[in-house]
Scaffold this motif. Structure first.
Motif, short mmCIF file in Angstrom:
data_model
loop_
_atom_site.label_atom_id
_atom_site.label_comp_id
_atom_site.label_asym_id
_atom_site.label_seq_id
_atom_site.Cartn_x
_atom_site.Cartn_y
_atom_site.Cartn_z
N THR A 125 32.16 -25.93 -6.07
CA THR A 125 31.01 -26.60 -5.51
C THR A 125 30.88 -26.19 -4.05
O THR A 125 31.78 -26.42 -3.27
CB THR A 125 31.15 -28.13 -5.60
N THR A 126 29.78 -25.56 -3.70
CA THR A 126 29.58 -25.14 -2.33
C THR A 126 29.38 -26.37 -1.44
O THR A 126 28.54 -27.22 -1.72
CB THR A 126 28.35 -24.22 -2.22
N ASN A 127 30.14 -26.46 -0.39
CA ASN A 127 30.01 -27.56 0.55
C ASN A 127 28.82 -27.29 1.46
O ASN A 127 28.95 -26.78 2.56
CB ASN A 127 31.29 -27.71 1.38
N VAL A 128 27.63 -27.61 0.97
CA VAL A 128 26.42 -27.25 1.71
C VAL A 128 26.31 -27.99 3.03
O VAL A 128 25.52 -27.61 3.89
CB VAL A 128 25.17 -27.57 0.85
N GLN A 129 27.12 -29.06 3.20
CA GLN A 129 27.05 -29.82 4.43
C GLN A 129 27.74 -29.12 5.60
O GLN A 129 27.59 -29.49 6.75
CB GLN A 129 27.67 -31.21 4.22
N ASN A 130 28.56 -28.10 5.29
CA ASN A 130 29.17 -27.33 6.36
C ASN A 130 28.10 -26.51 7.05
O ASN A 130 27.40 -25.74 6.43
CB ASN A 130 30.24 -26.39 5.80
N ASN A 131 27.98 -26.67 8.34
CA ASN A 131 26.94 -25.92 9.04
C ASN A 131 27.40 -24.51 9.34
O ASN A 131 28.58 -24.18 9.32
CB ASN A 131 26.51 -26.65 10.32
N ASP A 132 26.42 -23.66 9.64
CA ASP A 132 26.71 -22.25 9.87
C ASP A 132 27.63 -22.05 11.06
O ASP A 132 28.44 -21.12 11.07
CB ASP A 132 25.40 -21.49 10.09
N GLN A 133 27.52 -22.89 12.07
CA GLN A 133 28.36 -22.75 13.25
C GLN A 133 29.83 -22.95 12.91
O GLN A 133 30.69 -22.21 13.40
CB GLN A 133 27.93 -23.74 14.33
N ALA A 134 30.14 -23.94 12.08
CA ALA A 134 31.52 -24.20 11.69
C ALA A 134 32.09 -23.04 10.90
O ALA A 134 33.24 -22.63 11.11
CB ALA A 134 31.61 -25.49 10.89
N VAL A 135 31.29 -22.48 10.00
CA VAL A 135 31.75 -21.35 9.19
C VAL A 135 31.96 -20.13 10.08
O VAL A 135 32.97 -19.43 9.95
CB VAL A 135 30.73 -21.05 8.08
N ALA A 136 31.03 -19.87 10.99
CA ALA A 136 31.15 -18.71 11.88
C ALA A 136 32.38 -18.85 12.78
O ALA A 136 33.09 -17.86 13.02
CB ALA A 136 29.89 -18.58 12.72
N ALA A 137 32.64 -20.06 13.26
CA ALA A 137 33.79 -20.28 14.12
C ALA A 137 35.09 -20.03 13.36
O ALA A 137 36.03 -19.42 13.89
CB ALA A 137 33.76 -21.70 14.68
N LYS A 138 35.15 -20.50 12.11
CA LYS A 138 36.35 -20.28 11.30
C LYS A 138 36.54 -18.78 11.01
O LYS A 138 37.66 -18.26 11.07
CB LYS A 138 36.27 -21.06 9.98
N ALA A 139 35.44 -18.09 10.72
CA ALA A 139 35.53 -16.65 10.46
C ALA A 139 36.05 -15.91 11.69
O ALA A 139 36.89 -15.01 11.57
CB ALA A 139 34.16 -16.12 10.05
N ASP A 140 35.59 -16.30 12.86
CA ASP A 140 36.06 -15.66 14.09
C ASP A 140 37.55 -15.90 14.30
O ASP A 140 38.28 -15.02 14.78
CB ASP A 140 35.27 -16.18 15.30
N GLN A 141 38.03 -17.09 13.94
CA GLN A 141 39.46 -17.38 14.04
C GLN A 141 40.26 -16.47 13.10
O GLN A 141 41.31 -15.95 13.48
CB GLN A 141 39.72 -18.85 13.70
N LEU A 142 39.76 -16.30 11.90
CA LEU A 142 40.44 -15.44 10.93
C LEU A 142 40.51 -14.01 11.44
O LEU A 142 41.55 -13.34 11.34
CB LEU A 142 39.69 -15.48 9.59
N ILE A 143 39.40 -13.53 11.98
CA ILE A 143 39.35 -12.16 12.49
C ILE A 143 40.31 -11.99 13.66
O ILE A 143 41.04 -10.99 13.75
CB ILE A 143 37.91 -11.81 12.90
N GLN A 144 40.34 -12.97 14.55
CA GLN A 144 41.24 -12.89 15.70
C GLN A 144 42.70 -12.83 15.27
O GLN A 144 43.49 -12.04 15.79
CB GLN A 144 41.01 -14.08 16.63
N THR A 145 43.06 -13.66 14.29
CA THR A 145 44.43 -13.65 13.79
C THR A 145 44.76 -12.32 13.13
O THR A 145 45.83 -11.76 13.35
CB THR A 145 44.65 -14.80 12.79
N GLY A 146 43.82 -11.81 12.34
CA GLY A 146 44.04 -10.53 11.69
C GLY A 146 44.25 -9.40 12.68
O GLY A 146 45.18 -8.59 12.55
N LYS A 147 43.41 -9.36 13.71
CA LYS A 147 43.52 -8.31 14.72
C LYS A 147 44.83 -8.42 15.50
O LYS A 147 45.41 -7.41 15.90
CB LYS A 147 42.34 -8.38 15.68
#
Length: 312
Positions: A37-59
């Motif tokens: 079930t897609t958590n549609v209540q998650n806003n784009d900013q929260a998702v983008a912030a989490k993605a940036d954290q993942l990328i930073q850790t990976g790098k």
């Protein structure tokens, strides 16, 4: 690439015991429909912030880790396969994929067309000519690039998706696990239960008795404690009693916080294990090995699944 870990750095073995442990998962995926079930209540900013954290850790791991398809070492000097590399960076940022296999990762989240990729999406490739499972996975970081544990010569690198025939010719699919693996906004009761289970994952000691003061629990005792911390009173630390609580829900309608019960003998209605459903086919499993996470795709869980109960 495909891997079979040989070390005990990751808790892969869950033996049958008085805790009701589940045997290790196989590498064979089931053809089942994910109760996603897609958590549609998650806003784009929260998702983008989490993605940036993942990328930073990976790098940050570039030059710090080497490739291994047999050893998983989550401390320096790190050793990862392509899939365990992603499992690690997601887990470090509070998102548990619950698997170190790309053939299970490709069954999580939602499908994304290649021309609609976003940061944090998982990208899958298949070069082998047999079977249907992917043999490589990376994470999209924007600008047509991905970060991935490439191989034993290159280790962790950032690659343009058009830079090599391997990436263009062997591309299979992409899956978006953000936001489906994130809590809803605002968080639901199920999100609270799952988060509390994760928070206590490395703090409790599994035992044959329950001692809340010292955080020592049986499997059902841990479940009872987590639910109580989340404002839900199960009122029992007994496995059979817990299976009689609430209402039965089908496997295709599982929601975060549901209790899932398994037996030790296929076909038996006597439970030997209780797990907390964590969303998107993930399970939080208390056993003699500690608190582990797995996906529900594997054959063992299909063969030993009894029922699921919703208690709130």
């Amino acid at each position: 690439m495909k891997k079979r870990f040989l070390t005990t750095s990751i808790a892969l073995t869950i033996g049958l015991s008085t805790f009701g442990g589940i045997l290790p998962a196989t590498n064979q995926a089931m053809d089942v429909k994910a109760a996603t079930t897609t958590n549609v209540q998650n806003n784009d900013q929260a998702v983008a912030a989490k993605a940036d954290q993942l990328i930073q850790t990976g790098k940050s791991l570039i030059g710090q880790a080497t490739y291994s398809n047999t050893v998983y070492k989550p401390t320096y000097p790190y050793k990862f396969s392509c899939a365990s590399f992603l499992m690690y960076i997601f887990e470090k940022n509070g998102v548990d994929l619950a698997t170190y296999n790309e053939d299970y990762m490709i069954q999580q989240g939602t499908y994304v067309p290649r021309n609609q990729l976003q940061k944090g999406d998982l990208l899958f490739f298949k070069s082998k000519k047999t079977g249907t499972d992917p043999d490589h996975v990376g994470m999209y970081i924007g600008d047509n690039k991905m970060i991935h544990m490439a191989d034993s010569k290159q280790n962790i690198i950032i690659s343009d998706l058009n830079s090599k025939p391997y990436y263009t010719d062997n591309y299979v699919s992409a899956r978006r696990v953000l936001p489906t693996l994130l809590p809803a906004n605002p968080a639901t009761k199920g999100d609270m239960i799952v988060q509390n289970a994760f928070d206590y994952k490395n703090k409790v000691t599994m035992s044959t008795t329950n001692d809340e003061k010292n955080l020592r629990f049986t499997g059902p005792g841990f479940v009872n404690y987590v639910f109580k911390k989340s404002g839900v009173n199960l009122g029992s630390t007994n496995l059979k009693d817990q299976m009689n609580l609430g209402t039965t829900v089908s496997r295709n309608n599982l929601k975060k916080g549901d209790l899932v019960f398994f037996n030790s003998v296929p076909g038996s209605t006597t439970p030997s294990q209780v797990a907390i459903y964590a969303g998107d086919q993930r399970l939080i499993i208390p056993s003699s090995s500690g608190i582990t996470t797995r996906v529900l795709f594997v054959d063992y869980y299909n063969q030993h699944y009894i029922k699921a109960k919703r208690v709130f």
